[in-house]
Design a protein around this motif. Structure first.
Motif, PDB file in Angstrom:
ATOM      1  N   LEU A 159     -12.602  -2.375  14.387  1.00  0.00           N
ATOM      2  CA  LEU A 159     -12.088  -1.988  13.079  1.00  0.00           C
ATOM      3  C   LEU A 159     -11.093  -0.852  13.218  1.00  0.00           C
ATOM      4  O   LEU A 159     -11.251   0.037  14.051  1.00  0.00           O
ATOM      5  N   SER A 160     -10.062  -0.885  12.382  1.00  0.00           N
ATOM      6  CA  SER A 160      -9.060   0.166  12.379  1.00  0.00           C
ATOM      7  C   SER A 160      -8.437   0.235  10.994  1.00  0.00           C
ATOM      8  O   SER A 160      -8.406  -0.761  10.271  1.00  0.00           O
ATOM      9  N   ARG A 161      -7.922   1.406  10.643  1.00  0.00           N
ATOM     10  CA  ARG A 161      -7.262   1.558   9.353  1.00  0.00           C
ATOM     11  C   ARG A 161      -5.763   1.367   9.461  1.00  0.00           C
ATOM     12  O   ARG A 161      -5.043   1.531   8.487  1.00  0.00           O
ATOM     13  N   GLN A 162      -5.254   1.066  10.634  1.00  0.00           N
ATOM     14  CA  GLN A 162      -3.820   0.887  10.799  1.00  0.00           C
ATOM     15  C   GLN A 162      -3.334  -0.309   9.980  1.00  0.00           C
ATOM     16  O   GLN A 162      -3.882  -1.409  10.074  1.00  0.00           O
ATOM     17  N   GLU A 163      -2.301  -0.112   9.186  1.00  0.00           N
ATOM     18  CA  GLU A 163      -1.772  -1.183   8.360  1.00  0.00           C
ATOM     19  C   GLU A 163      -0.727  -2.016   9.101  1.00  0.00           C
ATOM     20  O   GLU A 163      -0.480  -3.158   8.767  1.00  0.00           O
ATOM     21  N   GLY A 164      -0.050  -1.428  10.098  1.00  0.00           N
ATOM     22  CA  GLY A 164       0.987  -2.142  10.819  1.00  0.00           C
ATOM     23  C   GLY A 164       0.420  -2.994  11.936  1.00  0.00           C
ATOM     24  O   GLY A 164      -0.785  -3.204  12.058  1.00  0.00           O
ATOM     25  N   ALA A 165       1.324  -3.492  12.785  1.00  0.00           N
ATOM     26  CA  ALA A 165       0.928  -4.402  13.857  1.00  0.00           C
ATOM     27  C   ALA A 165       0.620  -3.640  15.136  1.00  0.00           C
ATOM     28  O   ALA A 165       1.115  -2.530  15.368  1.00  0.00           O
ATOM     29  N   LEU A 166      -0.190  -4.259  15.986  1.00  0.00           N
ATOM     30  CA  LEU A 166      -0.493  -3.707  17.296  1.00  0.00           C
ATOM     31  C   LEU A 166       0.750  -3.699  18.179  1.00  0.00           C
ATOM     32  O   LEU A 166       1.615  -4.571  18.070  1.00  0.00           O
ATOM     33  N   GLU A 167       0.795  -2.719  19.066  1.00  0.00           N
ATOM     34  CA  GLU A 167       1.813  -2.757  20.105  1.00  0.00           C
ATOM     35  C   GLU A 167       1.591  -4.001  20.967  1.00  0.00           C
ATOM     36  O   GLU A 167       0.459  -4.446  21.173  1.00  0.00           O
ATOM     37  N   SER A 168       2.676  -4.554  21.490  1.00  0.00           N
ATOM     38  CA  SER A 168       2.589  -5.806  22.249  1.00  0.00           C
ATOM     39  C   SER A 168       1.649  -5.692  23.437  1.00  0.00           C
ATOM     40  O   SER A 168       0.872  -6.611  23.720  1.00  0.00           O
ATOM     41  N   GLU A 169       1.691  -4.540  24.142  1.00  0.00           N
ATOM     42  CA  GLU A 169       0.828  -4.402  25.325  1.00  0.00           C
ATOM     43  C   GLU A 169      -0.641  -4.346  24.943  1.00  0.00           C
ATOM     44  O   GLU A 169      -1.513  -4.859  25.646  1.00  0.00           O
ATOM     45  N   HIS A 170      -0.940  -3.731  23.766  1.00  0.00           N
ATOM     46  CA  HIS A 170      -2.326  -3.683  23.294  1.00  0.00           C
ATOM     47  C   HIS A 170      -2.804  -5.077  22.901  1.00  0.00           C
ATOM     48  O   HIS A 170      -3.956  -5.456  23.173  1.00  0.00           O
ATOM     49  N   ALA A 171      -1.953  -5.831  22.236  1.00  0.00           N
ATOM     50  CA  ALA A 171      -2.311  -7.200  21.850  1.00  0.00           C
ATOM     51  C   ALA A 171      -2.622  -8.045  23.078  1.00  0.00           C
ATOM     52  O   ALA A 171      -3.569  -8.848  23.078  1.00  0.00           O
ATOM     53  N   GLN A 172      -1.858  -7.862  24.147  1.00  0.00           N
ATOM     54  CA  GLN A 172      -2.090  -8.640  25.362  1.00  0.00           C
ATOM     55  C   GLN A 172      -3.392  -8.231  26.041  1.00  0.00           C
ATOM     56  O   GLN A 172      -4.143  -9.080  26.547  1.00  0.00           O
ATOM     57  N   ILE A 173      -3.693  -6.936  26.043  1.00  0.00           N
ATOM     58  CA  ILE A 173      -4.958  -6.469  26.623  1.00  0.00           C
ATOM     59  C   ILE A 173      -6.139  -7.075  25.871  1.00  0.00           C
ATOM     60  O   ILE A 173      -7.123  -7.525  26.478  1.00  0.00           O
ATOM     61  N   LEU A 174      -6.064  -7.094  24.528  1.00  0.00           N
ATOM     62  CA  LEU A 174      -7.141  -7.689  23.734  1.00  0.00           C
ATOM     63  C   LEU A 174      -7.292  -9.170  24.057  1.00  0.00           C
ATOM     64  O   LEU A 174      -8.411  -9.669  24.237  1.00  0.00           O
ATOM     65  N   ALA A 175      -6.177  -9.894  24.136  1.00  0.00           N
ATOM     66  CA  ALA A 175      -6.237 -11.324  24.455  1.00  0.00           C
ATOM     67  C   ALA A 175      -6.849 -11.540  25.837  1.00  0.00           C
ATOM     68  O   ALA A 175      -7.675 -12.443  26.032  1.00  0.00           O
ATOM     69  N   ASP A 176      -6.476 -10.708  26.805  1.00  0.00           N
ATOM     70  CA  ASP A 176      -7.026 -10.834  28.157  1.00  0.00           C
ATOM     71  C   ASP A 176      -8.523 -10.549  28.176  1.00  0.00           C
ATOM     72  O   ASP A 176      -9.284 -11.195  28.908  1.00  0.00           O
ATOM     73  N   PHE A 177      -8.959  -9.572  27.369  1.00  0.00           N
ATOM     74  CA  PHE A 177     -10.384  -9.243  27.315  1.00  0.00           C
ATOM     75  C   PHE A 177     -11.190 -10.403  26.731  1.00  0.00           C
ATOM     76  O   PHE A 177     -12.295 -10.714  27.202  1.00  0.00           O
ATOM     77  N   LEU A 178     -10.639 -11.062  25.713  1.00  0.00           N
ATOM     78  CA  LEU A 178     -11.355 -12.157  25.057  1.00  0.00           C
ATOM     79  C   LEU A 178     -11.353 -13.443  25.888  1.00  0.00           C
ATOM     80  O   LEU A 178     -12.293 -14.245  25.792  1.00  0.00           O
ATOM     81  N   GLN A 179     -10.347 -13.646  26.676  1.00  0.00           N
ATOM     82  CA  GLN A 179     -10.116 -14.918  27.346  1.00  0.00           C
ATOM     83  C   GLN A 179     -11.341 -15.427  28.093  1.00  0.00           C
ATOM     84  O   GLN A 179     -11.887 -14.782  28.978  1.00  0.00           O
ATOM     85  N   GLY A 180     -11.801 -16.614  27.689  1.00  0.00           N
ATOM     86  CA  GLY A 180     -12.824 -17.333  28.439  1.00  0.00           C
ATOM     87  C   GLY A 180     -14.226 -16.766  28.403  1.00  0.00           C
ATOM     88  O   GLY A 180     -15.067 -17.170  29.205  1.00  0.00           O
ATOM     89  N   ARG A 181     -14.526 -15.869  27.467  1.00  0.00           N
ATOM     90  CA  ARG A 181     -15.882 -15.302  27.419  1.00  0.00           C
ATOM     91  C   ARG A 181     -16.869 -16.363  26.939  1.00  0.00           C
ATOM     92  O   ARG A 181     -16.850 -16.776  25.772  1.00  0.00           O
ATOM     93  N   LYS A 182     -17.755 -16.760  27.816  1.00  0.00           N
ATOM     94  CA  LYS A 182     -18.631 -17.900  27.550  1.00  0.00           C
ATOM     95  C   LYS A 182     -19.669 -17.627  26.482  1.00  0.00           C
ATOM     96  O   LYS A 182     -20.096 -18.542  25.775  1.00  0.00           O
ATOM     97  N   CYS A 183     -20.105 -16.366  26.362  1.00  0.00           N
ATOM     98  CA  CYS A 183     -21.192 -16.056  25.431  1.00  0.00           C
ATOM     99  C   CYS A 183     -20.706 -15.608  24.055  1.00  0.00           C
ATOM    100  O   CYS A 183     -21.509 -15.528  23.114  1.00  0.00           O
TER     101      CYS A 183
END
Length: 497
Positions: free
Chosen positions: A301-325
């Motif tokens: 959760l965050s109160r930021q109204e704007g968009a994530l920085e591109s590098e942060h968005a990629q880190i989040l996508a990499d963290f989520l990728q393929g998590r089986k559980c």
């Protein structure tokens, strides 16, 4: 209806008692209340359902929330409501104190402390403490509101009598005044709140440093949500059973990644992050990319109204990728055009995912958008929430959703500021939907012969104090999905019955 139930009860009285007890554990609360009047035998069985979880009212939330001019205009109605609830609660507390067989039924107590005339409440607390001393089977105790506030005497009564107590929660700002370390049997401890905005805008910023880093008995804790200055102040070495962690009132996320590696059993993680902590959060997610393999629920959760920085968005996508559980994911982070595709690619890789909230930046919800989403959405979804500052462009926008996700039980759509459409028109083709939310309102859904019928909108009070059972069987994740997200506007919340 009662007469029919009486006839059925006479015809089925030969069934074994243990079978009837099993039947009554599954019937809805309203049906159980009706069964109280069917027969003496049914009354005894229904009693265990109706009063297993009880709510004690000190005042009325509707009255306390109403603005002064609204309260004065309807003062008589508000006072009658407060007296009615207080009288009912007094009768329940009296019966607990004087009827051991009734007290033995109670497993959970929720206190709603919203007296408009002040926060003293010595008499109310005294009656409650007397009743607590009789609740030997109590498992859960939650206190909402601060008029009156819980006191050390309440904690001491719970500690001395309720040896089976597993969950405790109270308002954030009351916790430093309570001897929480005396509650040695807890599996779960947290603070009560309506929206995460309550924490970020008010209590969080006003909570002094000396009121953080509270001492609790850690050995048995599995779920922890407490105010801490930083992750380094959480006694992870003393939390061998911890599986659920919520960091929603914390000053800094420093050292988050290395410290979470100490909790390999972690199954659920919720974090509130201010913009100035974004770098720290995403450094931690990058550090933990190959860890937390048991994680089934993640909330950011965050109160930021704007968009994530591109590098942060990629880190989040990499963290989520393929998590089986990973079954449940919700986030208020938004993505720039182009970066959302890496996020959706990660979502498509989550084969166990059945619960999702996506906060879209400014997309219009039309058939093209929904089709793009469905290309990445697992078909076994149970609960879905989409919020956008765009608009709903067509009542047919969701037509493909029902074919792709036939088991969807809960849907929430928030298009801030757009004109309302009749919700029934959005649900054509829905097969198993139980609850729908649209632009700040919830409705129960009745699907019969291909026709959609909606209940009246939930009251503001039901929205504020919603629990998993409100969303129906098989849809408990919907409550987790909406937890902490603003549903009504502030104007809609105040003074509504």
């Amino acid at each position: 209806m009662i007469q029919n139930l009486r006839l059925r009860a006479l015809g089925m009285s030969s069934l074994p008692p243990e079978l009837w007890q099993e039947v009554f554990t599954w019937i809805p609360q309203d049906t159980a209340r009706t069964c109280l009047s069917v027969s003496k035998y049914f009354h005894g069985l229904a009693l265990r359902v109706v009063f297993r979880n009880i709510t004690i009212f000190f005042g009325a939330w509707e009255s306390a929330q109403a603005k002064e001019e609204v309260y004065q205009a309807d003062k008589r109605e508000y006072d009658v409501l407060e007296d009615k609830r207080s009288s009912m609660s007094s009768a329940i507390l009296h019966r607990i104190s004087h009827d051991p067989s009734f007290a033995a039924i109670v497993r959970a107590v929720d206190v709603h402390a919203y007296k408009r005339d002040g926060a003293r409440g010595a008499f109310e607390r005294g009656c409650l403490i007397e009743a607590i001393h009789c609740l030997h089977n109590l498992r859960s105790f939650a206190w909402h509101g601060v008029a009156p506030s819980p006191t050390p005497e309440v904690i001491e009564a719970l500690a001395s009598t309720c040896t089976l107590l597993r969950h405790f929660s109270a308002p954030l700002r009351t916790l430093p005044k309570l001897p929480l370390e005396k509650l040695q049997t807890l599996w779960s401890i947290s603070y009560t709140w309506k929206w995460f905005y309550d924490t970020t805008r008010g209590q969080r910023s006003r909570l002094p440093d000396e009121h953080r880093d509270l001492k609790v008995h850690c050995e048995r804790l599995r779920e922890l949500q407490m105010p801490y200055t930083s992750p380094s102040h959480i006694p992870f070495d003393q939390l061998p059973m911890l599986t659920h962690l919520e960091l929603l009132s914390i000053q800094t996320l420093d050292k988050l990644g290395p410290l979470l590696r100490k909790v390999p059993r972690l199954e659920s993680l919720s974090i509130f992050c201010t913009k100035r902590q974004h770098d720290v959060l995403f450094d931690a997610l990058g550090f933990l990319k190959s860890n937390l393999l048991n994680l089934h629920s993640l909330c950011l959760l965050s109160r930021q109204e704007g968009a994530l920085e591109s590098e942060h968005a990629q880190i989040l996508a990499d963290f989520l990728q393929g998590r089986k559980c990973l079954r449940r994911f919700r986030s208020t982070f938004k993505f720039r055009e182009g970066t959302h595709l890496s996020f959706l690619g990660a979502i498509a890789s989550l084969r166990s995912l059945d619960t999702l909230h996506w906060d879209v930046l400014a997309e219009d919800l039309d058939q093209d958008f929904v089709r793009m989403l469905l290309q990445h959405l697992p078909p076994d979804m149970l609960a879905l929430s989409i919020a956008t500052y765009g608009g709903l462009k067509s009542v047919d926008a969701l037509v493909d959703l029902w074919a792709h996700c036939p088991d969807l039980r809960f849907l929430y759509v928030r298009t801030w500021g757009s004109a309302d459409e009749p919700a029934e028109r959005l649900l054509r083709g829905a097969k198993r939907l139980q609850v729908v939310g649209y632009n700040g309102k919830f409705h129960d859904v009745d699907l019969q012969d291909g026709q959609v019928r909606l209940s009246p909108a939930w009251s503001a009070r039901r929205v504020a104090f919603r629990c998993p059972s409100d969303f129906g069987p098989g849809c408990e994740s919907a409550e987790w999905l909406m937890r902490g997200l603003r549903i009504r506007s502030e104007v809609e919340e105040e003074g509504q019955p």
